[in-house]
Motif scaffolding. Structure first.
Motif, PDB file in Angstrom:
ATOM      1  N   LEU A  35       2.209 -14.106  -5.095  1.00  0.00           N
ATOM      2  CA  LEU A  35       0.977 -15.215  -4.687  1.00  0.00           C
ATOM      3  C   LEU A  35       0.026 -14.336  -4.178  1.00  0.00           C
ATOM      4  CD1 LEU A  35       2.932 -17.699  -2.556  1.00  0.00           C
ATOM      5  CD2 LEU A  35       1.742 -18.305  -4.857  1.00  0.00           C
ATOM      6  N   LEU A  36       0.146 -12.996  -3.631  1.00  0.00           N
ATOM      7  CA  LEU A  36      -1.191 -12.368  -2.974  1.00  0.00           C
ATOM      8  C   LEU A  36      -1.726 -11.330  -3.934  1.00  0.00           C
ATOM      9  CD1 LEU A  36       0.363 -11.568   0.431  1.00  0.00           C
ATOM     10  CD2 LEU A  36      -1.526 -13.066  -0.147  1.00  0.00           C
ATOM     11  N   ASP A  37      -0.853 -11.406  -5.218  1.00  0.00           N
ATOM     12  CA  ASP A  37      -1.058 -10.504  -6.360  1.00  0.00           C
ATOM     13  C   ASP A  37      -1.042  -9.119  -5.874  1.00  0.00           C
ATOM     14  OD1 ASP A  37      -1.919  -9.842  -9.161  1.00  0.00           O
ATOM     15  OD2 ASP A  37      -4.015  -9.724  -8.433  1.00  0.00           O
ATOM     16  N   LEU A  38      -0.010  -8.822  -4.944  1.00  0.00           N
ATOM     17  CA  LEU A  38       0.298  -7.326  -4.833  1.00  0.00           C
ATOM     18  C   LEU A  38       1.330  -6.620  -5.864  1.00  0.00           C
ATOM     19  CD1 LEU A  38       0.615  -7.954  -0.814  1.00  0.00           C
ATOM     20  CD2 LEU A  38      -1.224  -7.098  -2.156  1.00  0.00           C
ATOM     21  N   PRO A  39       1.287  -5.413  -6.027  1.00  0.00           N
ATOM     22  CA  PRO A  39       1.850  -4.670  -6.759  1.00  0.00           C
ATOM     23  C   PRO A  39       3.190  -4.139  -6.112  1.00  0.00           C
ATOM     24  CG  PRO A  39       0.106  -3.332  -5.812  1.00  0.00           C
ATOM     25  CD  PRO A  39      -0.001  -4.632  -5.403  1.00  0.00           C
ATOM     26  N   LEU A  40       4.036  -5.108  -5.534  1.00  0.00           N
ATOM     27  CA  LEU A  40       5.174  -4.744  -5.000  1.00  0.00           C
ATOM     28  C   LEU A  40       6.357  -5.387  -5.683  1.00  0.00           C
ATOM     29  CD1 LEU A  40       6.153  -4.037  -1.735  1.00  0.00           C
ATOM     30  CD2 LEU A  40       6.172  -6.279  -1.433  1.00  0.00           C
ATOM     31  N   ARG A  41       7.260  -4.454  -5.853  1.00  0.00           N
ATOM     32  CA  ARG A  41       8.644  -4.989  -6.549  1.00  0.00           C
ATOM     33  C   ARG A  41       9.697  -4.083  -5.995  1.00  0.00           C
ATOM     34  NH1 ARG A  41       6.868  -0.952 -10.161  1.00  0.00           N
ATOM     35  NH2 ARG A  41       8.328   0.515 -10.718  1.00  0.00           N
ATOM     36  N   ASP A  42      10.922  -4.621  -6.175  1.00  0.00           N
ATOM     37  CA  ASP A  42      12.242  -4.100  -5.994  1.00  0.00           C
ATOM     38  C   ASP A  42      12.471  -3.267  -6.791  1.00  0.00           C
ATOM     39  OD1 ASP A  42      14.836  -3.700  -5.135  1.00  0.00           O
ATOM     40  OD2 ASP A  42      15.307  -5.759  -4.479  1.00  0.00           O
ATOM     41  N   ASP A  43      12.566  -1.585  -6.191  1.00  0.00           N
ATOM     42  CA  ASP A  43      12.644  -0.567  -7.082  1.00  0.00           C
ATOM     43  C   ASP A  43      14.279  -0.895  -7.618  1.00  0.00           C
ATOM     44  OD1 ASP A  43      10.478   0.533  -7.110  1.00  0.00           O
ATOM     45  OD2 ASP A  43      10.441   1.416  -5.247  1.00  0.00           O
ATOM     46  N   ALA A  44      15.151  -1.302  -6.887  1.00  0.00           N
ATOM     47  CA  ALA A  44      16.743  -1.562  -7.289  1.00  0.00           C
ATOM     48  C   ALA A  44      16.601  -2.176  -8.734  1.00  0.00           C
ATOM     49  CB  ALA A  44      17.620  -2.249  -6.103  1.00  0.00           C
ATOM     50  N   LEU A  45      15.606  -2.905  -8.943  1.00  0.00           N
ATOM     51  CA  LEU A  45      15.454  -3.598 -10.264  1.00  0.00           C
ATOM     52  C   LEU A  45      15.241  -2.683 -11.346  1.00  0.00           C
ATOM     53  CD1 LEU A  45      13.512  -6.952  -9.350  1.00  0.00           C
ATOM     54  CD2 LEU A  45      16.132  -6.675  -9.665  1.00  0.00           C
ATOM     55  N   ASP A  46      14.587  -1.520 -10.979  1.00  0.00           N
ATOM     56  CA  ASP A  46      14.243  -0.386 -11.776  1.00  0.00           C
ATOM     57  C   ASP A  46      15.264   0.835 -11.823  1.00  0.00           C
ATOM     58  OD1 ASP A  46      11.879  -1.854 -12.637  1.00  0.00           O
ATOM     59  OD2 ASP A  46      10.815  -0.921 -10.870  1.00  0.00           O
ATOM     60  N   GLY A  47      16.323   0.678 -11.399  1.00  0.00           N
ATOM     61  CA  GLY A  47      17.300   1.616 -11.391  1.00  0.00           C
ATOM     62  C   GLY A  47      17.913   2.281 -10.184  1.00  0.00           C
ATOM     63  N   VAL A  48      17.296   1.832  -9.053  1.00  0.00           N
ATOM     64  CA  VAL A  48      17.495   2.333  -7.772  1.00  0.00           C
ATOM     65  C   VAL A  48      18.742   1.546  -7.422  1.00  0.00           C
ATOM     66  CG1 VAL A  48      17.030   2.913  -5.448  1.00  0.00           C
ATOM     67  CG2 VAL A  48      15.533   3.381  -7.125  1.00  0.00           C
ATOM     68  N   ALA A  49      19.937   2.185  -7.131  1.00  0.00           N
ATOM     69  CA  ALA A  49      21.145   1.300  -6.823  1.00  0.00           C
ATOM     70  C   ALA A  49      21.736   2.134  -5.659  1.00  0.00           C
ATOM     71  CB  ALA A  49      22.355   1.734  -7.809  1.00  0.00           C
ATOM     72  N   ARG A  76       0.939  -1.070  -0.064  1.00  0.00           N
ATOM     73  CA  ARG A  76       0.160  -0.126   0.005  1.00  0.00           C
ATOM     74  C   ARG A  76       0.854   1.096   0.178  1.00  0.00           C
ATOM     75  NH1 ARG A  76      -1.766   2.705   4.378  1.00  0.00           N
ATOM     76  NH2 ARG A  76      -1.267   0.635   5.667  1.00  0.00           N
ATOM     77  N   LEU A  77       1.876   1.295   0.814  1.00  0.00           N
ATOM     78  CA  LEU A  77       3.113   2.566   0.748  1.00  0.00           C
ATOM     79  C   LEU A  77       3.696   2.549  -0.389  1.00  0.00           C
ATOM     80  CD1 LEU A  77       4.206   2.000   4.304  1.00  0.00           C
ATOM     81  CD2 LEU A  77       2.648   3.830   3.574  1.00  0.00           C
ATOM     82  N   TRP A  78       3.966   1.538  -1.129  1.00  0.00           N
ATOM     83  CA  TRP A  78       4.601   1.536  -2.374  1.00  0.00           C
ATOM     84  C   TRP A  78       3.680   2.011  -3.327  1.00  0.00           C
ATOM     85  CZ3 TRP A  78       3.939  -0.913  -7.059  1.00  0.00           C
ATOM     86  CH2 TRP A  78       4.673  -0.749  -7.798  1.00  0.00           C
ATOM     87  N   ARG A  79       2.446   1.596  -3.422  1.00  0.00           N
ATOM     88  CA  ARG A  79       1.763   2.101  -4.414  1.00  0.00           C
ATOM     89  C   ARG A  79       1.331   3.424  -4.412  1.00  0.00           C
ATOM     90  NH1 ARG A  79      -3.163  -0.900  -2.988  1.00  0.00           N
ATOM     91  NH2 ARG A  79      -1.770  -2.755  -3.172  1.00  0.00           N
ATOM     92  N   THR A  80       1.333   4.187  -3.195  1.00  0.00           N
ATOM     93  CA  THR A  80       1.075   5.669  -2.974  1.00  0.00           C
ATOM     94  C   THR A  80       2.125   6.366  -3.188  1.00  0.00           C
ATOM     95  OG1 THR A  80       1.827   5.727  -0.606  1.00  0.00           O
ATOM     96  CG2 THR A  80      -0.726   5.103  -1.117  1.00  0.00           C
ATOM     97  N   GLY A  81       3.415   5.702  -3.495  1.00  0.00           N
ATOM     98  CA  GLY A  81       4.576   6.587  -3.740  1.00  0.00           C
ATOM     99  C   GLY A  81       5.164   7.057  -2.717  1.00  0.00           C
ATOM    100  N   ALA A  82       4.633   6.690  -1.436  1.00  0.00           N
ATOM    101  CA  ALA A  82       5.297   7.066  -0.151  1.00  0.00           C
ATOM    102  C   ALA A  82       6.721   6.447   0.146  1.00  0.00           C
ATOM    103  CB  ALA A  82       4.702   6.855   0.993  1.00  0.00           C
TER     104      ALA A  82
END
Length: 135
Positions: free
Chosen positions: A111-125, A89-95
């Motif tokens: 498994l829970l179908d939550l939109p959670l991902r590791d932002d390091a995979l998207d360029g946060v290093a 929920r926090l990730w989805r809001t951008g917080a």
């Protein structure tokens, strides 16, 4: 407070970097490092029903002022579904942005179908944790 000279990946951190303990119980510890840009919050231990409300309150206080938090989940050993839903929920809001999300958390999010991902995979290093010093 704990002074650290390097992180878990062996990458040197700026000298004098200090982690403040925001919350600690017998299962979970949150440390905070204010920095230019997003502040870093490290989660260590286990998140479950006994500490989930405290986690939510502590993250809300750490994010006071509107700056996005960078949450390092790499030291979590366990997280229940309620904890996953909170972080999603926090990730989805951008917080928050999540880094070092363990594979077991990614699998649980799938498994829970939550939109959670590791932002390091998207360029946060690691460099985003410690921007170059000015001057």
């Amino acid at each position: 407070m704990t002074v650290r000279q390097g992180n878990a990946l062996g990458i040197p951190e700026p000298s004098g970097a200090v982690d403040a303990v925001l919350y600690a119980d017998h299962r979970l510890r949150l440390t905070y490092r204010p920095a230019p840009g997003p502040a870093l919050v490290r989660l260590s231990g286990e998140i479950d029903a006994t500490n989930r409300a405290a986690l939510e309150e502590t993250l809300a206080r750490a994010g006071y002022g509107g700056d996005r938090l960078l949450i390092d989940a790499g030291r979590l050993r366990f997280i229940d579904t309620g904890g996953m839903r909170l972080l999603a929920r926090l990730w989805r809001t951008g917080a928050v942005r999540l880094i070092h999300v363990p594979p077991c958390m990614r699998r649980l999010a799938d498994l829970l179908d939550l939109p959670l991902r590791d932002d390091a995979l998207d360029g946060v290093a690691e460099d985003d944790l410690h921007p170059p010093r000015q001057g």
